[in-house]
Every structure is written in C-alpha cells, then in structure tokens.
Design a protein around this motif. Structure first.
Motif, PDB file in Angstrom:
ATOM      1  N   GLY A   1       0.818  -1.195   0.000  1.00 51.24           N
ATOM      2  CA  GLY A   1       0.000   0.000   0.000  1.00 51.24           C
ATOM      3  C   GLY A   1       0.853   1.247   0.000  1.00 51.24           C
ATOM      4  O   GLY A   1       2.079   1.199   0.136  1.00 51.24           O
ATOM      5  N   ALA A   2       0.188   2.398  -0.070  1.00 53.77           N
ATOM      6  CA  ALA A   2       0.902   3.656  -0.159  1.00 53.77           C
ATOM      7  C   ALA A   2       1.516   4.061   1.166  1.00 53.77           C
ATOM      8  O   ALA A   2       2.490   4.802   1.191  1.00 53.77           O
ATOM      9  N   GLY A   3       0.913   3.627   2.251  1.00 56.02           N
ATOM     10  CA  GLY A   3       1.415   4.013   3.562  1.00 56.02           C
ATOM     11  C   GLY A   3       1.272   2.852   4.523  1.00 56.02           C
ATOM     12  O   GLY A   3       0.864   1.756   4.162  1.00 56.02           O
ATOM     13  N   VAL A   4       1.645   3.110   5.780  1.00 52.61           N
ATOM     14  CA  VAL A   4       1.478   2.110   6.825  1.00 52.61           C
ATOM     15  C   VAL A   4       0.043   2.202   7.333  1.00 52.61           C
ATOM     16  O   VAL A   4      -0.399   3.277   7.737  1.00 52.61           O
ATOM     17  N   SER A   5      -0.636   1.079   7.321  1.00 53.01           N
ATOM     18  CA  SER A   5      -2.040   1.056   7.709  1.00 53.01           C
ATOM     19  C   SER A   5      -2.208   0.325   9.034  1.00 53.01           C
ATOM     20  O   SER A   5      -1.679  -0.774   9.209  1.00 53.01           O
ATOM     21  N   GLN A   6      -2.933   0.940   9.955  1.00 49.48           N
ATOM     22  CA  GLN A   6      -3.178   0.316  11.247  1.00 49.48           C
ATOM     23  C   GLN A   6      -4.681   0.231  11.508  1.00 49.48           C
ATOM     24  O   GLN A   6      -5.437   1.133  11.162  1.00 49.48           O
ATOM     25  N   SER A   7      -5.071  -0.883  12.125  1.00 49.94           N
ATOM     26  CA  SER A   7      -6.477  -1.049  12.483  1.00 49.94           C
ATOM     27  C   SER A   7      -6.600  -1.813  13.794  1.00 49.94           C
ATOM     28  O   SER A   7      -5.725  -2.632  14.119  1.00 49.94           O
ATOM     29  N   PRO A   8      -7.654  -1.522  14.566  1.00 55.22           N
ATOM     30  CA  PRO A   8      -8.588  -0.424  14.345  1.00 55.22           C
ATOM     31  C   PRO A   8      -7.956   0.920  14.678  1.00 55.22           C
ATOM     32  O   PRO A   8      -6.889   0.963  15.282  1.00 55.22           O
ATOM     33  N   SER A   9      -8.625   1.979  14.325  1.00 53.00           N
ATOM     34  CA  SER A   9      -8.127   3.304  14.650  1.00 53.00           C
ATOM     35  C   SER A   9      -8.294   3.595  16.142  1.00 53.00           C
ATOM     36  O   SER A   9      -7.431   4.209  16.768  1.00 53.00           O
ATOM     37  N   ASN A  10      -9.398   3.144  16.667  1.00 56.04           N
ATOM     38  CA  ASN A  10      -9.685   3.298  18.090  1.00 56.04           C
ATOM     39  C   ASN A  10     -10.265   1.993  18.624  1.00 56.04           C
ATOM     40  O   ASN A  10     -11.006   1.310  17.909  1.00 56.04           O
ATOM     41  N   LYS A  11      -9.921   1.667  19.863  1.00 56.02           N
ATOM     42  CA  LYS A  11     -10.424   0.446  20.465  1.00 56.02           C
ATOM     43  C   LYS A  11     -10.674   0.702  21.938  1.00 56.02           C
ATOM     44  O   LYS A  11      -9.780   1.160  22.657  1.00 56.02           O
ATOM     45  N   VAL A  12     -11.911   0.413  22.363  1.00 56.17           N
ATOM     46  CA  VAL A  12     -12.240   0.483  23.781  1.00 56.17           C
ATOM     47  C   VAL A  12     -12.503  -0.933  24.250  1.00 56.17           C
ATOM     48  O   VAL A  12     -13.272  -1.666  23.621  1.00 56.17           O
ATOM     49  N   GLU A  20      -6.269  -7.356  19.943  1.00 51.81           N
ATOM     50  CA  GLU A  20      -5.307  -7.521  18.846  1.00 51.81           C
ATOM     51  C   GLU A  20      -5.283  -6.248  18.019  1.00 51.81           C
ATOM     52  O   GLU A  20      -6.321  -5.748  17.598  1.00 51.81           O
ATOM     53  N   LEU A  21      -4.077  -5.746  17.791  1.00 52.16           N
ATOM     54  CA  LEU A  21      -3.893  -4.557  16.979  1.00 52.16           C
ATOM     55  C   LEU A  21      -3.129  -4.967  15.721  1.00 52.16           C
ATOM     56  O   LEU A  21      -2.148  -5.706  15.802  1.00 52.16           O
ATOM     57  N   ARG A  22      -3.558  -4.430  14.605  1.00 51.59           N
ATOM     58  CA  ARG A  22      -2.993  -4.871  13.326  1.00 51.59           C
ATOM     59  C   ARG A  22      -2.202  -3.761  12.657  1.00 51.59           C
ATOM     60  O   ARG A  22      -2.577  -2.596  12.722  1.00 51.59           O
ATOM     61  N   CYS A  23      -1.119  -4.162  11.996  1.00 53.26           N
ATOM     62  CA  CYS A  23      -0.304  -3.222  11.236  1.00 53.26           C
ATOM     63  C   CYS A  23       0.021  -3.819   9.874  1.00 53.26           C
ATOM     64  O   CYS A  23       0.536  -4.942   9.793  1.00 53.26           O
ATOM     65  N   ASP A  24      -0.233  -3.058   8.839  1.00 49.90           N
ATOM     66  CA  ASP A  24       0.086  -3.470   7.477  1.00 49.90           C
ATOM     67  C   ASP A  24       1.151  -2.498   6.949  1.00 49.90           C
ATOM     68  O   ASP A  24       0.830  -1.352   6.630  1.00 49.90           O
ATOM     69  N   PRO A  25       2.407  -2.928   6.852  1.00 45.31           N
ATOM     70  CA  PRO A  25       3.479  -1.989   6.490  1.00 45.31           C
ATOM     71  C   PRO A  25       3.477  -1.678   5.004  1.00 45.31           C
ATOM     72  O   PRO A  25       2.726  -2.261   4.224  1.00 45.31           O
ATOM     73  N   ILE A  26       4.339  -0.779   4.612  1.00 44.79           N
ATOM     74  CA  ILE A  26       4.512  -0.452   3.208  1.00 44.79           C
ATOM     75  C   ILE A  26       5.110  -1.663   2.502  1.00 44.79           C
ATOM     76  O   ILE A  26       6.057  -2.290   3.014  1.00 44.79           O
ATOM     77  N   SER A  27       4.576  -1.961   1.341  1.00 44.42           N
ATOM     78  CA  SER A  27       5.054  -3.103   0.589  1.00 44.42           C
ATOM     79  C   SER A  27       6.546  -2.969   0.285  1.00 44.42           C
ATOM     80  O   SER A  27       7.007  -1.928  -0.179  1.00 44.42           O
ATOM     81  N   GLY A  28       7.295  -4.025   0.586  1.00 41.80           N
ATOM     82  CA  GLY A  28       8.731  -4.005   0.323  1.00 41.80           C
ATOM     83  C   GLY A  28       9.568  -3.562   1.505  1.00 41.80           C
ATOM     84  O   GLY A  28      10.791  -3.729   1.491  1.00 41.80           O
ATOM     85  N   HIS A  29       8.938  -3.001   2.519  1.00 44.47           N
ATOM     86  CA  HIS A  29       9.679  -2.606   3.723  1.00 44.47           C
ATOM     87  C   HIS A  29       9.949  -3.861   4.551  1.00 44.47           C
ATOM     88  O   HIS A  29       9.029  -4.557   4.960  1.00 44.47           O
TER      89      HIS A  29
END
Lengths: 116, 117
Positions: A1-12, A20-29
């Motif tokens: 992707g174009a940037g680093v994507s994290q989900s969820p944005s907010n969690k209570v 569980e917190l998720r991170c999708d890094p920049i492709s190729g990093h």
C-alpha cells in the motif's frame, strides 16, 4: 500500500479482555516496529521485526504483550488480560532497509487503546 | 544507552515568526543520526528533517533547519515563517549508525507547538 495502515483506529475494551492490533506496512519494507505512546509521554519502543530474523522483543513491558509478523508483512500486536495502564496509542512503523540508518521510519496513524 | 531530552513541553509562536525547539541527547557513539518528527492531531508521525552526525553542515528543508552542535550534543529545530499548519507535537529522535543490532529510534518526550494567528 501507499502508507502504513493500522487497524482499528480506536479500540475500547474492558479490563481483563484480550485485544489484537494490526499493522500493514509499506510493501517491500523489511523492517517493522511497534511503539507505545502514553498520554504526555514520548514514544516507547516495544518490538522490532527484520525480515526472517528473530524479533527484538526487548521493549515489551510484560509477558502479556506479544507480537507476530506473518509472511514478512502484516504484524499483529496482542495484549492479553488488558490493564488500565495499557491505555495508550500504539504506533507501527516500517523502514525500507535498516542497514541504512539514515532512514527514518514511515509511521501509521496508530491505534488508540482505551481500557475501561 | 542513549537518551534524548526535550526540555520544553510547550512552546508558542506568532504566525510568520521564527521559533526554535530544543533537543539534547546523550551518547557515547561517534556516528549516529538525528531526526525531528512532527505529530499533528491525526497522530501520524511525519519526518521533518534528519541530520548525519558526521556532517558538519546543518540540514535544511525549506522553512525548517537545525542547529547541530555535536560537542554539546545539542540538536535544535528552527521553524521560520511559522504557519498555522505547523501546530503539532514535535519529537526529537536518535538512531545509532553502527550495526549493533540496535535498530530502534530513541525519542524525546516531545514539545507541543502552538501557532498564534
């Protein structure tokens, strides 16, 4: 992707639950980092992944915290039996080549975790 | 272990004026990198400027420049012609240049910059 994507944005979550917190890094990093930012504090290093090497877990605050990175891409940070002191913003970052230390990181927008 | 200190929790500046944010660090290494990051309310950390310790020339990026004093272990950020969009938290960070297996950035506690219209 174009940037680093994290989900969820907010969690209570309720105290004692797992999250569980998720991170999708920049492709190729190849390098991926997790940091924690508590209210009014700087960024606290948690864990670092580089390719297929064993992760540097030296920043994890307790054994309730764990993280994995599947296929050298997506990472999941898991917090078991959450406590109120776990409330913070969890930031993920990736880096193209850690051997070139002149690189800064590219950060995601973080997950704000609130434990009630 | 390296430490980074930002002694100004908050700063404010009039729009179009110049402001300087301070940062000091402690290290026994001779080669390293220093960074300034900006964190707006969106939470995403944005790299503003970087400096290689072996370069004596201060880094400059448009309205942003640094005053790097290696002997004093000081790395201040100057923002010229301040704009409303510059309002954010600013973090100073350190990274070792040698390969010791220590890849992480070490951050200061940040300075909250307010721009007064």
């Amino acid at each position: 992707g174009a940037g680093v994507s994290q989900s969820p944005s907010n969690k209570v979550t309720e105290k004692g639950k797992d999250v569980e917190l998720r991170c999708d890094p920049i492709s190729g990093h190849t390098a991926l980092y997790w940091y924690r930012q508590s209210l009014g504090q700087g960024l606290e290093f948690l864990i670092y992944f580089q390719g297929n090497s064993a992760p540097d877990k030296s920043g994890l605050p307790s054994d309730r915290f764990s993280a994995e990175r599947t296929g050298g891409s997506v990472s999941t940070l898991t917090i078991q039996r959450t406590q109120q002191e776990d409330s913070a913003v969890y930031l993920c970052a990736s880096s193209l080549d850690p051997r070139d230390r002149s690189y800064g990181y590219t950060f995601g927008s973080g997950t704000r975790l609130t434990v009630v | 272990a390296q430490t980074v200190t930002q002694s100004q929790p908050e700063m404010s500046v009039q729009e179009a004026e110049t402001v300087t944010l301070s940062c000091t660090y402690d290290t026994s290494e001779s080669d390293y990198y220093l960074f300034w990051y900006k964190q707006p309310p969106s939470r995403q950390m944005i790299l503003v400027i970087r400096q290689e310790a072996y370069k004596q020339q201060n880094a400059t990026e448009n309205r942003f420049s640094v005053n790097f004093q290696k002997a004093a272990k000081s790395f201040s950020l100057k923002i010229s012609d301040s704009q409303l969009g510059d309002a954010a938290m600013y973090f100073c960070a350190y990274r070792s240049a040698g390969y010791f297996g220590n890849e992480k950035l070490t951050f200061g506690t940040g300075t909250r910059l307010t721009i007064i219209p």
